[in-house]
Design a protein around this motif. Sequence first.
Motif, PDB file in Angstrom:
ATOM      1  N   ARG A   8       0.851  -1.182   0.000  1.00 42.14           N
ATOM      2  CA  ARG A   8       0.000   0.000   0.000  1.00 42.14           C
ATOM      3  C   ARG A   8       0.891   1.238   0.000  1.00 42.14           C
ATOM      4  NH1 ARG A   8      -2.560   1.157   5.981  1.00 42.14           N
ATOM      5  NH2 ARG A   8      -0.569   1.322   7.001  1.00 42.14           N
ATOM      6  N   PHE A   9       0.334   2.326  -0.496  1.00 40.43           N
ATOM      7  CA  PHE A   9       1.075   3.575  -0.532  1.00 40.43           C
ATOM      8  C   PHE A   9       0.113   4.750  -0.538  1.00 40.43           C
ATOM      9  CE2 PHE A   9       0.609   2.102  -4.908  1.00 40.43           C
ATOM     10  CZ  PHE A   9       0.062   3.216  -5.519  1.00 40.43           C
ATOM     11  N   ARG A  10       0.635   5.919  -0.265  1.00 43.92           N
ATOM     12  CA  ARG A  10      -0.171   7.143  -0.313  1.00 43.92           C
ATOM     13  C   ARG A  10      -0.294   7.593  -1.767  1.00 43.92           C
ATOM     14  NH1 ARG A  10       2.975   8.063   4.508  1.00 43.92           N
ATOM     15  NH2 ARG A  10       1.575   8.390   6.269  1.00 43.92           N
ATOM     16  N   ALA A  11      -1.516   7.740  -2.226  1.00 47.62           N
ATOM     17  CA  ALA A  11      -1.754   8.140  -3.606  1.00 47.62           C
ATOM     18  C   ALA A  11      -1.317   9.576  -3.866  1.00 47.62           C
ATOM     19  CB  ALA A  11      -3.237   7.975  -3.952  1.00 47.62           C
ATOM     20  N   CYS A  12      -1.301  10.406  -2.828  1.00 46.31           N
ATOM     21  CA  CYS A  12      -0.972  11.821  -3.030  1.00 46.31           C
ATOM     22  C   CYS A  12       0.516  12.072  -3.232  1.00 46.31           C
ATOM     23  CB  CYS A  12      -1.498  12.681  -1.884  1.00 46.31           C
ATOM     24  SG  CYS A  12      -0.634  12.455  -0.321  1.00 46.31           S
ATOM     25  N   THR A  13       1.371  11.139  -2.824  1.00 46.44           N
ATOM     26  CA  THR A  13       2.814  11.347  -2.961  1.00 46.44           C
ATOM     27  C   THR A  13       3.463  10.352  -3.914  1.00 46.44           C
ATOM     28  OG1 THR A  13       3.252   9.977  -1.017  1.00 46.44           O
ATOM     29  CG2 THR A  13       3.038  12.352  -0.648  1.00 46.44           C
ATOM     30  N   THR A  14       2.640   9.589  -4.641  1.00 41.53           N
ATOM     31  CA  THR A  14       3.153   8.602  -5.580  1.00 41.53           C
ATOM     32  C   THR A  14       2.818   9.027  -7.000  1.00 41.53           C
ATOM     33  OG1 THR A  14       2.826   6.863  -3.945  1.00 41.53           O
ATOM     34  CG2 THR A  14       3.093   6.163  -6.231  1.00 41.53           C
ATOM     35  N   GLU A  15       3.836   9.071  -7.842  1.00 46.06           N
ATOM     36  CA  GLU A  15       3.642   9.479  -9.225  1.00 46.06           C
ATOM     37  C   GLU A  15       3.019   8.349 -10.038  1.00 46.06           C
ATOM     38  OE1 GLU A  15       6.527  10.899 -12.812  1.00 46.06           O
ATOM     39  OE2 GLU A  15       6.894  11.789 -10.832  1.00 46.06           O
ATOM     40  N   VAL A  16       2.147   8.721 -10.956  1.00 49.35           N
ATOM     41  CA  VAL A  16       1.509   7.770 -11.866  1.00 49.35           C
ATOM     42  C   VAL A  16       2.573   7.068 -12.705  1.00 49.35           C
ATOM     43  CG1 VAL A  16       0.125   7.669 -13.984  1.00 49.35           C
ATOM     44  CG2 VAL A  16      -0.685   8.988 -12.048  1.00 49.35           C
ATOM     45  N   ALA A  17       2.394   5.777 -12.895  1.00 47.44           N
ATOM     46  CA  ALA A  17       3.231   5.002 -13.814  1.00 47.44           C
ATOM     47  C   ALA A  17       2.311   4.191 -14.720  1.00 47.44           C
ATOM     48  CB  ALA A  17       4.162   4.075 -13.045  1.00 47.44           C
ATOM     49  N   ASP A  18       2.656   4.123 -15.975  1.00 51.82           N
ATOM     50  CA  ASP A  18       1.847   3.381 -16.933  1.00 51.82           C
ATOM     51  C   ASP A  18       1.748   1.924 -16.509  1.00 51.82           C
ATOM     52  OD1 ASP A  18       0.332   3.392 -19.352  1.00 51.82           O
ATOM     53  OD2 ASP A  18       1.964   2.291 -20.308  1.00 51.82           O
ATOM     54  N   GLY A  19       0.530   1.377 -16.541  1.00 51.31           N
ATOM     55  CA  GLY A  19       0.310  -0.027 -16.233  1.00 51.31           C
ATOM     56  C   GLY A  19       0.038  -0.338 -14.772  1.00 51.31           C
ATOM     57  N   MET A  20      -0.030   0.667 -13.911  1.00 49.48           N
ATOM     58  CA  MET A  20      -0.326   0.416 -12.496  1.00 49.48           C
ATOM     59  C   MET A  20      -1.672  -0.300 -12.367  1.00 49.48           C
ATOM     60  SD  MET A  20       0.564   3.962 -10.546  1.00 49.48           S
ATOM     61  CE  MET A  20       1.837   3.803  -9.293  1.00 49.48           C
TER      62      MET A  20
END
Length: 104
Positions: A78-90
């Motif tokens: 799990r991770f915080r969505a607000c501090t994680t950059e989008v990556a293709d294919g997530m």
Amino acid sequence: MDAPKAQFRRVATRTGRQATLSFDGTTIRATTGDSVLVALLESGALIRRLEFGAEPRAGFCLMGACQDCWVWSAEGGRFRACTTEVADGMVLSAEPQPLVRADG
């Protein structure tokens, strides 16, 4: 059922490479450089509900302090969505998913 409504609207056009991610089985298009939270809120995705009622919740602080935007990856972390950059294919979900064992 009504179509999801965006909880976030851009005020300026953003350029960048496009990325596609999956959240609870729904395909979401995003721009690389955006946070996962921006992509989810812009698409109208429901991240979670209030623990004490049915009200929808989303990121609160938008800076990684409140833990209100946790999402789970297909790998189980799990991770915080607000501090994680989008990556293709997530491949992401609002709730933890059972892990599939490699040996069946």
